[in-house]
Design a protein around this motif. Structure first.
Motif, PDB file in Angstrom:
ATOM      1  N   UNK A  81      -6.061   6.112  -6.533  1.00  0.00           N
ATOM      2  CA  UNK A  81      -5.650   6.834  -7.732  1.00  0.00           C
ATOM      3  C   UNK A  81      -6.600   7.995  -7.980  1.00  0.00           C
ATOM      4  N   UNK A  82      -6.040   9.139  -8.365  1.00  0.00           N
ATOM      5  CA  UNK A  82      -6.829  10.320  -8.746  1.00  0.00           C
ATOM      6  C   UNK A  82      -6.713  10.443 -10.256  1.00  0.00           C
ATOM      7  N   UNK A  83      -7.846  10.392 -10.944  1.00  0.00           N
ATOM      8  CA  UNK A  83      -7.858  10.323 -12.411  1.00  0.00           C
ATOM      9  C   UNK A  83      -8.747  11.408 -12.992  1.00  0.00           C
ATOM     10  N   UNK A  84      -8.261  12.069 -14.042  1.00  0.00           N
ATOM     11  CA  UNK A  84      -9.095  12.981 -14.832  1.00  0.00           C
ATOM     12  C   UNK A  84      -9.047  12.556 -16.288  1.00  0.00           C
ATOM     13  N   UNK A 111       1.381  12.084  -2.270  1.00  0.00           N
ATOM     14  CA  UNK A 111       1.538  11.531  -3.610  1.00  0.00           C
ATOM     15  C   UNK A 111       2.701  10.553  -3.658  1.00  0.00           C
ATOM     16  N   UNK A 112       2.516   9.465  -4.382  1.00  0.00           N
ATOM     17  CA  UNK A 112       3.600   8.501  -4.578  1.00  0.00           C
ATOM     18  C   UNK A 112       4.667   9.115  -5.479  1.00  0.00           C
ATOM     19  N   UNK A 113       4.230   9.809  -6.507  1.00  0.00           N
ATOM     20  CA  UNK A 113       5.095  10.560  -7.418  1.00  0.00           C
ATOM     21  C   UNK A 113       4.224  11.643  -8.042  1.00  0.00           C
ATOM     22  N   UNK A 114       4.828  12.542  -8.789  1.00  0.00           N
ATOM     23  CA  UNK A 114       4.062  13.634  -9.392  1.00  0.00           C
ATOM     24  C   UNK A 114       3.031  13.100 -10.375  1.00  0.00           C
ATOM     25  N   UNK A 140       8.132   2.704  -8.601  1.00  0.00           N
ATOM     26  CA  UNK A 140       7.562   3.073  -7.312  1.00  0.00           C
ATOM     27  C   UNK A 140       7.166   1.791  -6.590  1.00  0.00           C
ATOM     28  N   UNK A 141       6.926   1.909  -5.287  1.00  0.00           N
ATOM     29  CA  UNK A 141       6.525   0.770  -4.474  1.00  0.00           C
ATOM     30  C   UNK A 141       4.998   0.687  -4.480  1.00  0.00           C
ATOM     31  N   UNK A 168      -1.100   8.772  -8.166  1.00  0.00           N
ATOM     32  CA  UNK A 168      -1.257   7.722  -7.164  1.00  0.00           C
ATOM     33  C   UNK A 168      -0.979   8.300  -5.785  1.00  0.00           C
ATOM     34  N   UNK A 169      -1.796   7.898  -4.796  1.00  0.00           N
ATOM     35  CA  UNK A 169      -1.666   8.460  -3.454  1.00  0.00           C
ATOM     36  C   UNK A 169      -1.489   7.349  -2.431  1.00  0.00           C
TER      37      UNK A 169
END
Length: 411
Positions: free
Chosen positions: A130-133, A91-94, A122-123, A84-85
């Motif tokens: 979102x970056x998804x693979x 990045x919001x978290x890793x 997270x907030x 999540x960005x």
């Protein structure tokens, strides 16, 4: 061709062949293969070309844990990753990896995600994408979330603000008590962000205010403003008062208190009060703000028009029922027409009434609060009605009713 020239040609040809052979051998050693039909076609296609919807996982308000992904059945058994960005690209978290269960029939898959905590949180209001693979393929993801409006939020990872208890005596006087909890496995020096533009603080964005306008000492933990320019990672305590110009006031536990740093899993309470907050801005009538009705009546040889304003705001996720400013346009001509149609006045009396102004407004049932009103002429028969008592009548909230009337003698 002479024997010498023939020998020279053969030598050159042999050299060329040797060089070509060496290049082919080097290419083979590096993993290059001769081109053949279909070589550049991958045998592993994407499990989906559709856009995957990503939403926050369970939680309260904007504080969430995990990510929910709507994954098709074709992706059963594959592995993936999600990140999540924020709007700035950070990045919001890793990123986390996950596996879609074999035999998955399609639907919502919840992936653990968040900062340090149990569960990791997270907030979600800070997330913009979102970056998804899936199976190493990049797949389009659409982030879907409508943030809740919360004026008090934690800025430190793994810290939550809950059990907010609002005591709103009026639109301009309130207190809120709340609980701060460290959900992580380590001590946390927590910091809170006060969004002053939100209700009930009602400080217009960009307006400068003094930090000492708020009572921060009523709770178990007394709060202390941080200096302008402080960040979560570099909080700098500032003695009140100082000017807050950015619309946000950062707060932490006062330095002499043990609860300024919360142990793992520990909680504390705090309270913020403002006895003289600005009045909320006037908004238009609507299904989530207020409704306006008008009714004519004859009382003691007078034609009266009553305007009733009904509050329709509802509680936010924190339990606050916000006040809003209101206004109502009173149609005196419509009231006279209603009286004429009902036979309360003659045509001559109606004509006379239309020429008489509305000059005085008084409280009338079913008002839940009584105070002063004023009507400003917009036309010869239309008036803009507002409440002029900032404590009682200038604003309205859900569950409240304000009603005022003006009367003109029937000649």
């Amino acid at each position: 061709m002479t024997r010498v020239r023939r020998a020279l040609v053969l030598a050159v040809a042999s050299l060329v062949l040797a060089l070509l052979g060496a290049q082919v051998a080097q290419a083979a050693a590096l993993g290059f293969q001769p081109a053949r039909p279909g070589f550049f076609t991958s045998t592993l296609a994407r499990c989906t070309d559709a856009t995957v919807t990503a939403t926050p996982g369970p939680g309260t308000g904007n504080q969430r844990s995990g990510v929910r992904l709507v994954v098709p059945a074709a992706c059963a058994g594959v592995t993936g990753s999600v990140l999540l960005v924020r709007s700035n690209g950070g990045a919001v978290a890793s990123a986390v990896t996950f596996s879609v269960p074999a035999g998955f029939t399609g639907g919502t898959l919840t992936v653990p995600y968040g900062n340090t905590g149990n569960p990791a949180q997270y907030n979600a209001a800070s997330v913009t994408g979102a970056v998804l693979t899936l199976d190493t393929w990049r797949v389009r993801a659409a982030w879907a979330f409508v943030p809740t409006t919360e004026p008090i939020t934690p800025t430190t990872a793994g810290t939550t603000v809950s059990q907010q208890s609002w005591a709103t005596q009026s639109a301009t006087a309130f207190c809120v008590g709340f609980t701060i909890t460290n959900t992580t496995a380590s001590p946390v020096a927590w910091v809170l962000d006060l969004d002053l533009a939100q209700a009930p603080f009602n400080i217009p964005a960009g307006t400068s205010v003094r930090s000492d306008r708020y009572n921060l000492t009523s709770g178990t933990t007394q709060l202390q403003p941080l200096a302008s320019g402080s960040t979560t990672s570099q909080p700098v305590a500032a003695p009140a008062p100082y000017t807050v110009a950015g619309g946000h006031l950062l707060l932490q536990g006062a330095g002499w208190q043990a609860t300024r740093v919360l142990a793992a899993g520990a909680s504390t309470t705090a309270t913020i009060c403002d006895p003289a907050a600005p009045s909320p801005a006037v908004v238009a009538a609507g299904s989530s703000t207020y409704a306006v009705t008008q009714q004519a009546s004859v009382q003691s040889h007078q034609l009266c028009v009553a305007t009733t304003v009904t509050g329709l705001t509802t509680a936010t996720s924190t339990g606050l029922v916000p006040f809003v400013g209101w206004q109502a346009d009173v149609d005196w001509a419509a009231a006279v027409q209603q009286a004429s149609a009902a036979g309360w006045v003659t045509s001559a009396q109606a004509a006379t009434l239309l020429g008489r102004p509305l000059t005085s407004w008084s409280n009338v049932a079913p008002s839940s609060r009584w105070g002063s009103y004023a009507g400003t002429p917009l036309t010869s028969t239309t008036y803009r009605l507002v409440g002029t008592d900032t404590w009682n009548t200038a604003s309205i909230a859900g569950g409240m009713t304000l009603s005022a009337q003006a009367c003109v003698p029937i000649a």
